[in-house]
Design a protein around this motif. Structure first.
Motif, PDB file in Angstrom:
ATOM      1  N   ARG A  79       0.877  -1.641   0.352  1.00  0.00           N
ATOM      2  CA  ARG A  79       0.721  -0.293  -0.309  1.00  0.00           C
ATOM      3  C   ARG A  79       1.082   1.415  -0.216  1.00  0.00           C
ATOM      4  O   ARG A  79       0.499   2.382  -0.866  1.00  0.00           O
ATOM      5  CB  ARG A  79      -0.940  -0.133   1.523  1.00  0.00           C
ATOM      6  CG  ARG A  79      -2.293  -0.791   0.897  1.00  0.00           C
ATOM      7  CD  ARG A  79      -2.903  -0.146   1.975  1.00  0.00           C
ATOM      8  NE  ARG A  79      -2.750  -0.827   3.383  1.00  0.00           N
ATOM      9  CZ  ARG A  79      -3.347  -1.847   3.724  1.00  0.00           C
ATOM     10  NH1 ARG A  79      -3.474  -2.769   3.426  1.00  0.00           N
ATOM     11  NH2 ARG A  79      -2.267  -2.539   5.194  1.00  0.00           N
ATOM     12  N   CYS A  80       2.602   1.564   0.617  1.00  0.00           N
ATOM     13  CA  CYS A  80       3.156   2.281   0.484  1.00  0.00           C
ATOM     14  C   CYS A  80       3.618   2.655  -0.427  1.00  0.00           C
ATOM     15  O   CYS A  80       4.671   3.211  -0.231  1.00  0.00           O
ATOM     16  CB  CYS A  80       3.406   2.651   1.968  1.00  0.00           C
ATOM     17  SG  CYS A  80       4.911   1.934   2.650  1.00  0.00           S
ATOM     18  N   ILE A  81       3.797   1.760  -1.302  1.00  0.00           N
ATOM     19  CA  ILE A  81       5.228   2.073  -2.391  1.00  0.00           C
ATOM     20  C   ILE A  81       4.190   2.114  -3.523  1.00  0.00           C
ATOM     21  O   ILE A  81       3.633   1.286  -4.305  1.00  0.00           O
ATOM     22  CB  ILE A  81       6.219   0.162  -1.979  1.00  0.00           C
ATOM     23  CG1 ILE A  81       5.391  -0.796  -2.966  1.00  0.00           C
ATOM     24  CG2 ILE A  81       6.804  -0.114  -1.262  1.00  0.00           C
ATOM     25  CD1 ILE A  81       6.094  -2.134  -3.179  1.00  0.00           C
ATOM     26  N   GLY A  82       4.850   2.581  -4.780  1.00  0.00           N
ATOM     27  CA  GLY A  82       4.916   2.109  -6.149  1.00  0.00           C
ATOM     28  C   GLY A  82       6.029   1.465  -6.551  1.00  0.00           C
ATOM     29  O   GLY A  82       7.149   1.770  -6.147  1.00  0.00           O
ATOM     30  N   TYR A  83       5.432   0.967  -8.270  1.00  0.00           N
ATOM     31  CA  TYR A  83       6.408  -0.149  -8.167  1.00  0.00           C
ATOM     32  C   TYR A  83       6.161   0.123  -9.921  1.00  0.00           C
ATOM     33  O   TYR A  83       5.311  -0.331 -10.846  1.00  0.00           O
ATOM     34  CB  TYR A  83       6.681  -1.820  -8.054  1.00  0.00           C
ATOM     35  CG  TYR A  83       7.653  -2.137  -8.321  1.00  0.00           C
ATOM     36  CD1 TYR A  83       8.791  -2.331  -8.560  1.00  0.00           C
ATOM     37  CD2 TYR A  83       7.005  -4.124  -9.114  1.00  0.00           C
ATOM     38  CE1 TYR A  83       9.448  -2.829  -9.575  1.00  0.00           C
ATOM     39  CE2 TYR A  83       8.029  -4.848  -9.622  1.00  0.00           C
ATOM     40  CZ  TYR A  83       9.313  -4.596  -9.967  1.00  0.00           C
ATOM     41  OH  TYR A  83      10.045  -5.535 -10.389  1.00  0.00           O
ATOM     42  N   VAL A  84       8.117   0.364 -10.645  1.00  0.00           N
ATOM     43  CA  VAL A  84       7.880   0.548 -12.265  1.00  0.00           C
ATOM     44  C   VAL A  84       9.199  -0.970 -12.556  1.00  0.00           C
ATOM     45  O   VAL A  84       9.821  -0.468 -12.414  1.00  0.00           O
ATOM     46  CB  VAL A  84       7.999   1.856 -12.824  1.00  0.00           C
ATOM     47  CG1 VAL A  84       8.404   2.019 -14.310  1.00  0.00           C
ATOM     48  CG2 VAL A  84       6.919   3.078 -12.507  1.00  0.00           C
ATOM     49  N   PRO A  85       8.233  -1.922 -13.289  1.00  0.00           N
ATOM     50  CA  PRO A  85       9.148  -3.114 -13.169  1.00  0.00           C
ATOM     51  C   PRO A  85       9.438  -2.980 -14.749  1.00  0.00           C
ATOM     52  O   PRO A  85       9.431  -1.753 -15.123  1.00  0.00           O
ATOM     53  CB  PRO A  85       8.566  -3.987 -13.515  1.00  0.00           C
ATOM     54  CG  PRO A  85       7.325  -3.285 -13.707  1.00  0.00           C
ATOM     55  CD  PRO A  85       6.376  -2.196 -13.388  1.00  0.00           C
ATOM     56  N   GLN A  86      10.464  -3.578 -14.831  1.00  0.00           N
ATOM     57  CA  GLN A  86      11.240  -3.347 -16.356  1.00  0.00           C
ATOM     58  C   GLN A  86      10.271  -4.023 -17.515  1.00  0.00           C
ATOM     59  O   GLN A  86      10.587  -3.148 -18.537  1.00  0.00           O
ATOM     60  CB  GLN A  86      12.990  -4.946 -16.777  1.00  0.00           C
ATOM     61  CG  GLN A  86      14.138  -4.294 -15.857  1.00  0.00           C
ATOM     62  CD  GLN A  86      15.031  -5.171 -15.824  1.00  0.00           C
ATOM     63  OE1 GLN A  86      15.200  -5.338 -16.974  1.00  0.00           O
ATOM     64  NE2 GLN A  86      15.645  -5.267 -15.096  1.00  0.00           N
ATOM     65  N   ALA A  87       9.650  -5.380 -17.177  1.00  0.00           N
ATOM     66  CA  ALA A  87       8.225  -4.863 -18.244  1.00  0.00           C
ATOM     67  C   ALA A  87       7.620  -4.536 -18.675  1.00  0.00           C
ATOM     68  O   ALA A  87       7.252  -2.995 -17.387  1.00  0.00           O
ATOM     69  CB  ALA A  87       7.981  -6.683 -17.637  1.00  0.00           C
ATOM     70  N   LEU A  88       7.182  -4.066 -19.315  1.00  0.00           N
ATOM     71  CA  LEU A  88       5.986  -3.324 -20.113  1.00  0.00           C
ATOM     72  C   LEU A  88       4.439  -3.355 -19.291  1.00  0.00           C
ATOM     73  O   LEU A  88       3.675  -5.045 -19.025  1.00  0.00           O
ATOM     74  CB  LEU A  88       5.382  -2.773 -21.517  1.00  0.00           C
ATOM     75  CG  LEU A  88       4.416  -2.199 -22.388  1.00  0.00           C
ATOM     76  CD1 LEU A  88       5.168  -0.947 -22.167  1.00  0.00           C
ATOM     77  CD2 LEU A  88       4.317  -2.137 -23.470  1.00  0.00           C
ATOM     78  N   SER A  89       4.666  -2.441 -18.341  1.00  0.00           N
ATOM     79  CA  SER A  89       3.169  -2.427 -17.750  1.00  0.00           C
ATOM     80  C   SER A  89       1.596  -1.724 -18.300  1.00  0.00           C
ATOM     81  O   SER A  89       0.639  -1.598 -17.737  1.00  0.00           O
ATOM     82  CB  SER A  89       3.231  -1.844 -15.993  1.00  0.00           C
ATOM     83  OG  SER A  89       4.232  -0.446 -16.434  1.00  0.00           O
ATOM     84  N   HIS A 154      -1.049   6.945  -5.914  1.00  0.00           N
ATOM     85  CA  HIS A 154      -1.304   7.174  -4.817  1.00  0.00           C
ATOM     86  C   HIS A 154      -0.952   7.344  -3.652  1.00  0.00           C
ATOM     87  O   HIS A 154      -0.190   7.301  -2.793  1.00  0.00           O
ATOM     88  CB  HIS A 154      -1.173   5.474  -4.488  1.00  0.00           C
ATOM     89  CG  HIS A 154      -0.152   5.068  -4.383  1.00  0.00           C
ATOM     90  ND1 HIS A 154       0.011   4.469  -5.384  1.00  0.00           N
ATOM     91  CD2 HIS A 154      -0.067   3.446  -4.038  1.00  0.00           C
ATOM     92  CE1 HIS A 154       1.222   3.791  -6.050  1.00  0.00           C
ATOM     93  NE2 HIS A 154       1.096   3.239  -4.101  1.00  0.00           N
ATOM     94  N   ARG A 155       0.942   8.319  -3.999  1.00  0.00           N
ATOM     95  CA  ARG A 155       1.561   9.368  -3.824  1.00  0.00           C
ATOM     96  C   ARG A 155       2.356   7.680  -2.779  1.00  0.00           C
ATOM     97  O   ARG A 155       2.382   8.301  -1.593  1.00  0.00           O
ATOM     98  CB  ARG A 155       0.942  10.369  -3.312  1.00  0.00           C
ATOM     99  CG  ARG A 155       0.126  11.076  -3.755  1.00  0.00           C
ATOM    100  CD  ARG A 155      -0.709  12.187  -3.726  1.00  0.00           C
ATOM    101  NE  ARG A 155      -1.546  12.779  -4.236  1.00  0.00           N
ATOM    102  CZ  ARG A 155      -2.485  14.027  -4.130  1.00  0.00           C
ATOM    103  NH1 ARG A 155      -3.460  14.028  -3.009  1.00  0.00           N
ATOM    104  NH2 ARG A 155      -3.108  15.219  -5.139  1.00  0.00           N
ATOM    105  N   PRO A 156       2.799   6.974  -3.430  1.00  0.00           N
ATOM    106  CA  PRO A 156       3.723   5.792  -2.350  1.00  0.00           C
ATOM    107  C   PRO A 156       5.060   6.685  -1.514  1.00  0.00           C
ATOM    108  O   PRO A 156       5.475   8.008  -1.976  1.00  0.00           O
ATOM    109  CB  PRO A 156       3.850   5.307  -3.294  1.00  0.00           C
ATOM    110  CG  PRO A 156       4.370   5.953  -4.682  1.00  0.00           C
ATOM    111  CD  PRO A 156       3.146   6.835  -4.544  1.00  0.00           C
ATOM    112  N   ARG A 157       4.944   6.743  -0.672  1.00  0.00           N
ATOM    113  CA  ARG A 157       6.103   6.942   0.292  1.00  0.00           C
ATOM    114  C   ARG A 157       7.237   6.882   0.156  1.00  0.00           C
ATOM    115  O   ARG A 157       8.344   6.983   0.394  1.00  0.00           O
ATOM    116  CB  ARG A 157       5.984   6.790   1.791  1.00  0.00           C
ATOM    117  CG  ARG A 157       5.529   6.688   2.393  1.00  0.00           C
ATOM    118  CD  ARG A 157       5.246   6.725   4.124  1.00  0.00           C
ATOM    119  NE  ARG A 157       5.820   6.914   4.537  1.00  0.00           N
ATOM    120  CZ  ARG A 157       6.667   6.230   5.768  1.00  0.00           C
ATOM    121  NH1 ARG A 157       6.431   5.242   6.551  1.00  0.00           N
ATOM    122  NH2 ARG A 157       7.757   6.533   6.302  1.00  0.00           N
ATOM    123  N   VAL A 158       7.553   5.117  -1.054  1.00  0.00           N
ATOM    124  CA  VAL A 158       8.659   4.653  -1.682  1.00  0.00           C
ATOM    125  C   VAL A 158       8.089   4.612  -2.665  1.00  0.00           C
ATOM    126  O   VAL A 158       7.763   3.326  -3.576  1.00  0.00           O
ATOM    127  CB  VAL A 158       9.575   3.560  -0.591  1.00  0.00           C
ATOM    128  CG1 VAL A 158      10.793   3.172  -1.549  1.00  0.00           C
ATOM    129  CG2 VAL A 158       9.306   3.930   0.765  1.00  0.00           C
TER     130      VAL A 158
END
Length: 267
Positions: A79-89, A154-158
């Motif tokens: 809930r507190c993170i955002g994640y941008v992986p290498q794979a297309l999302s 969602h304005r993640p902390r990390v």
């Protein structure tokens, strides 16, 4: 930097059978800091990211993200993170706005706030003029910026960025760097990124950790690491010193052999 670390790992280990991908990793990332993980292919960078985003359980050791334990409190971590992986999302058959609307619903952002959040995210990432264009018409750099916008609604902390500019041309890379800086300055999120581009790490990161065979070989600011190597050292010198210029990587001999055979056949 003040406050408790937003990421903290203690002797974090991940093994795959007899292979140790991450070996006793101990580091911390402060609120608002852009921190880089560097290393050659197979050094363990992406495995670290997967553990910290709860996609992969550690073999041993511990870690907290946003104050939550990655093993005992994975839902709170997510809930507190955002994640941008290498794979297309991003979905190429949707517009930029529609892609962000999907993520706004996934993040359970209140209906009354969605439009404003999406407009703000598009503006921060320099995509306002392309909101109603299909993503399949975007350039590679624009797609990457949209994916970062998706992961920060969602304005993640990390925010975790795994090779955020891989495959982009130099102009697109610089554009993504500018938007990452802008995002960090406006949101105050801590950012942990992995990259193969040394100039990217030197340009963006306050501190970096250089991994070699799953272990931290060096950690500090780019300036500190260059000074440790010697007067006049470049960041490339730092990377080679701590990863080994002649590090043997799995498959390297076969790949080199095939390349040379092909070159010989083609004259």
């Amino acid at each position: 930097m003040n406050g408790h670390p937003v990421i903290e790992t203690r002797q974090l280990v991940r093994r795959f059978g007899t292979f140790t991908a991450v070996d006793a990793l101990t580091l911390s990332v402060e609120p608002g800091e852009i921190f880089g993980l560097l290393g050659r292919n197979g050094a363990g960078k992406s495995t670290v990211i997967k553990m910290l985003t709860t996609l992969l359980p550690p073999t041993s050791g511990s870690a907290t993200v946003g104050g939550y334990d990655i093993v005992r409190e994975p839902a709170s971590v997510r809930r507190c993170i955002g994640y941008v992986p290498q794979a297309l999302s991003a979905d190429g058959d949707l517009t930029g706005y529609e892609n962000l609307l999907v993520f706004a619903k996934l993040y359970d952002i209140a209906r009354g706030e969605r439009a404003e959040r999406i407009r703000d995210s598009l503006a921060i990432m320099g995509l306002s003029d392309f909101a109603d264009k299909l993503v399949k018409t975007y350039s590679g750099g624009m797609i990457r910026r949209l994916e970062i916008a998706q992961s920060t609604l969602h304005r993640p902390r990390v925010l975790f960025l795994d090779e955020p500019t891989v495959g982009l041309d130099p102009v697109a890379r610089v554009s993504v760097w500018e938007q990452v800086r802008r995002l960090q300055s406006q949101s105050g999120s801590a950012i942990l990124l992995t990259t193969h581009y040394l100039e990217e790490a030197e340009e963006l990161c306050r501190r970096v950790a250089i991994l070699c065979r799953g272990r931290v070989a060096a950690m500090g600011t780019p300036a500190e690491l260059k000074a440790a190597v010697g007067a006049g050292a470049t960041f490339e010198d730092v990377f080679e010193r701590f990863t080994g210029a002649d590090t043997m990587l799995p498959g390297a001999y076969d790949e080199t052999s095939q390349t040379r055979r092909a070159a010989h056949r083609l004259g």
